[in-house]
Structure formats: C-alpha cells, structure tokens
Motif scaffolding. Sequence first.
Motif, short mmCIF file in Angstrom:
data_model
loop_
_atom_site.label_atom_id
_atom_site.label_comp_id
_atom_site.label_asym_id
_atom_site.label_seq_id
_atom_site.Cartn_x
_atom_site.Cartn_y
_atom_site.Cartn_z
N TYR A 124 0.66 -1.17 0.25
CA TYR A 124 0.08 -0.14 0.14
C TYR A 124 0.78 1.73 -0.04
CZ TYR A 124 -3.57 -3.66 1.43
OH TYR A 124 -3.53 -5.19 2.06
N ARG A 125 1.29 1.18 -1.28
CA ARG A 125 2.47 2.40 -0.76
C ARG A 125 2.57 3.41 -1.95
NH1 ARG A 125 8.09 3.32 0.78
NH2 ARG A 125 9.02 5.03 -0.74
N ILE A 126 3.02 4.81 -1.53
CA ILE A 126 2.37 6.21 -2.40
C ILE A 126 3.78 6.11 -2.70
CG2 ILE A 126 1.67 7.83 -1.98
CD1 ILE A 126 0.02 8.14 0.10
N PRO A 127 3.74 6.74 -3.59
CA PRO A 127 4.89 6.75 -4.55
C PRO A 127 5.90 7.68 -4.46
CG PRO A 127 4.17 6.07 -6.63
CD PRO A 127 2.96 5.99 -5.29
N GLU A 128 7.49 8.22 -3.21
CA GLU A 128 7.83 9.11 -3.46
C GLU A 128 7.71 10.58 -4.82
OE1 GLU A 128 11.75 10.66 -0.93
OE2 GLU A 128 11.60 9.02 -3.20
N LEU A 129 7.38 11.26 -4.21
CA LEU A 129 7.27 13.13 -4.95
C LEU A 129 8.74 13.35 -5.13
CD1 LEU A 129 3.97 14.99 -3.65
CD2 LEU A 129 4.44 13.88 -5.86
N SER A 130 8.81 13.96 -6.05
CA SER A 130 10.13 14.82 -6.17
C SER A 130 10.38 15.99 -5.52
CB SER A 130 9.96 15.37 -7.66
OG SER A 130 9.35 16.49 -7.50
N PRO A 131 11.86 16.20 -4.86
CA PRO A 131 11.88 17.57 -3.74
C PRO A 131 11.09 18.76 -4.12
CG PRO A 131 13.58 16.59 -4.77
CD PRO A 131 13.05 15.71 -4.75
N TYR A 132 10.82 19.58 -5.29
CA TYR A 132 10.30 19.92 -5.93
C TYR A 132 8.47 19.86 -5.00
CZ TYR A 132 7.39 23.19 -9.23
OH TYR A 132 6.16 23.99 -9.57
N TYR A 133 8.34 19.12 -5.83
CA TYR A 133 6.18 18.95 -5.68
C TYR A 133 6.91 18.97 -3.75
CZ TYR A 133 4.46 18.49 -9.76
OH TYR A 133 4.58 18.77 -11.31
N LYS A 134 7.36 18.47 -2.73
CA LYS A 134 7.24 18.13 -1.47
C LYS A 134 6.90 19.02 -1.33
CE LYS A 134 10.37 14.66 -1.63
NZ LYS A 134 10.71 13.70 -0.32
N ASN A 135 8.51 19.93 -1.43
CA ASN A 135 8.80 21.97 -0.75
C ASN A 135 7.51 22.23 -1.40
OD1 ASN A 135 10.99 20.70 0.11
ND2 ASN A 135 12.25 21.52 -2.31
N LEU A 136 6.62 22.62 -2.50
CA LEU A 136 5.43 23.54 -2.68
C LEU A 136 4.27 22.51 -1.99
CD1 LEU A 136 5.03 23.33 -6.83
CD2 LEU A 136 5.32 25.92 -5.11
N MET A 137 4.58 21.35 -1.28
CA MET A 137 3.04 20.77 -0.51
C MET A 137 3.39 21.36 0.38
SD MET A 137 1.99 16.90 -1.79
CE MET A 137 1.67 16.95 -3.40
N ILE A 138 4.37 21.20 1.47
CA ILE A 138 4.75 21.85 2.87
C ILE A 138 4.40 23.46 2.65
CG2 ILE A 138 6.61 21.80 4.51
CD1 ILE A 138 5.40 20.08 3.80
N LYS A 139 5.14 24.12 1.43
CA LYS A 139 4.81 25.27 1.98
C LYS A 139 3.03 25.66 2.21
CE LYS A 139 5.57 29.87 -0.95
NZ LYS A 139 6.12 30.42 -2.44
#
Length: 419
Positions: A388-403
């Motif tokens: 049941y794994r959700i793939p890892e996102l790129s740093p670009y999208y991870k940073n945007l999501m945290i923002k």
Amino acid sequence: MKKTMILMLCMFLVLMVTACSQESPLGKSNDPAVKNWELVKESGMSSTVTLCVNSANEAELEWLKDDFADYLKLTYNIELKIIEQSQEKTFENLKSDQKNEIQMGQYDLILFDDTGFKDAMDAGYLFGPFANELPNVKLYLNPYDIEVRYDEGIEVAQYEVPIGRSQLSFIFNEDYFYEVPETYEGLFELIKTFQGKFIYPDPRLSPEGEAFVVGYLSRALDFEKLNEKLYSEAELYELIKPSLETLAAIKPDLYMAGQIYPKSIAEIDQLFFNEDLIFSMSMDYYHATDMLKAYEYPESADVFAMNEGTTGPVSHMAILFNSSNKSGAMVVINAMLSPEMQASKYDTRKWRQLPIYDPSYVPSEALAEIKKVKLKTSALKQDEILMYRIPELSPYYKNLMIKLWETHVLLETSEEAAQ
C-alpha cells in the motif's frame, strides 16, 4: 529382443541429450545478454570498488562495511571501500575531475539515500545507461513501478538503480480502540472521537511529519502526470485543495488544538508514553518493538499500516562517470539487489531498510529469504507496508506541498477552517 533393446537404448539416449540441452548452462550462455554479463562479472571479480556514502545512520554504515562487504568478498572476491563524506564534497571532487579531464577517478559508486540524482545527472557525473545489463534488475525490479522509472521527478533512464525504501507506519494504543482504520477518512474519524489525542510532527522539520502530510496530500494524484509536467504552485494547490481543507478542518481535534506541532518523533513518543497521545508514527518498521522492549511505550502499543497508503524515501546506487572499475561497480549493484542482501539489510538487527522488491511482482522464491527474517508481532512485515505504498514525490513537489500546508493549514485559524 535385440531390436527392442536397441530401440529402447536409442530412445533413452535421445531423452538424455534433450534433457542436457535444456539444463546445460552452455545452452543458456548462447544468449548475448548472459554472455555479456559473464564478461562483466569476470572483469569485476577480484577487484576493489569504492563507494561514496553520505549518511549519519550508523546501522546503515555498519551493514555496508560488514555484512555487504563480507558478502562481496566471499562471493566475488571484491573489496568494498567505503568513503564517508558529504555529497557536496563528492560532487566537488567530480567537478574537479571533469575540469581536469581525469578519466580514471578515485570513486566508482555513489549511494543516494534521498536526493542528489538530479543534480548529478544535470552535471554529467553519472555513467550510463547500464541498469538493464544487470540480471537482478530484470529478475526482481518491476519495470512499471514509478519509483523504478523516476527519481526526483526525472526519468532514471538506467543511470541508477533503486536498492531499498523506507515508509511511514502508524503506532496506536489498543487500550483506546482495537479496530484500526484502513483509510485516512477512518483515521480522521478516530481523531475526532479521541479529541486532543493525535498530532503529527512539523513537516518542515521531521521526515515523519513530511511523509504524513505529503503522503496524504498526494495519495490520489496522477504521478505520471506530475513527472511529465511541472505544475505551478497555483496549479498544485487546485489539485490538493480539498485535502488541505481537511487537514485544516481537523486542527481543533488535534493535540493542543494544532497550535503546536512537535519538532520530532521523539517528542511525540514521550507524549505517547505518557498517554497524552494515543498515536505515534515512525519511518522504522521495528521502532515500536524497540520502544516496547525498552519500556518506553505503553504495554498496549501496536502498529498498523494504512491500506490507503503511506510514503517514504527510496535509496539508489549509481556509477560515477569516471569510475576506473565500472565492471566491479555493476557487480556490486547487482549483488545489492540479490534476495540474500535484500533480506540481510531488512533484518531487524541490521540496517532495517525495506526491500526494493514489489511484493505483487517479484517471484515468490525471491521473497523466501525475506520471509525468513523473524519479526515480533509488534512489527509490520514488508509486504504489509509496501503493498500500500504511495510513491515518493520529487523534492520540488514535496517543498511546494509543505509550503501550501504552512499557508493553508498551519496559519489557518480554527474559525476559518470551520467555515
């Protein structure tokens, strides 16, 4: 009678020849790919391979220096030399090699535990394509797995190979409830029921907090499209807006009404031990077992995996452009993908990294070694997490999501969230 015996003897000889032709490795070696690999392996054996590692994980470093190095020495007579230094230092030396046109460099391999692949590709620091030349890549890696095909939002293009994963799992106190949620909606219902008993770490500071927030926000997104197109902040916001609104809406039900997000899992574990919280979480699948053994968790602590999925980082290995032992480097990566080594680093007494194998794809015989790893009941098996794994996102999208989380959840007032 003689004719019958001669006929039977001829038939027996025909069957023997047929069987030998089917089982003989000589027959298989006519395959060009097999022949090529045999040449690579022969060239790489009895050599030294230098691996650059940038990690503060003592268990990882110990496993690489001992278990993995011993396996390479015993199986291929390869000496594995570990260079512990920052990625910046490695890249700095590679840049100098490029500038001075040094074709025979001092490093052969690099291990990316999180980021670095994109920068290395952009700078031309990596050798390839090579991955499809490795037998264990063809045998054990799912070619359709998005985490095999992409890293940091760009195509791997056979310039590196994934070797293992980490993934978020949840920990709970059975004294409060027994039936675990399979979806985030179910989790949020429990959070409302047990108001003030759940909090996740600050995703800006904690890997677990980042995995929780990013996993929830990205769970329903089309990862193929995310890798093919670079969405702007505004475009991404529209895609995840409902999920951001849900995280904002549950703030009043969180510990201290979501006014303070702990900086680390250690802080949450202490609150969990004191029963101020009835949930915790970890990127280490054996964390709850350790904490129970140390009497630092309530006796009724247990673990569960969310069927809707969680995420976490992927580790990769790549060959450097001016490696002086590319054959040896390929043998090392191929060995890392073997069932023996995937099981060894998964071992609770060692690295504890989840296998890179997709449980729904890899042959059952490859999983046999992994299934031999003994786990306590307070630990999840690798297939219970990875299925049941959700793939890892790129740093670009991870940073945007945290923002976006910071803007629309952290800074959102309870009154606004309730509207």
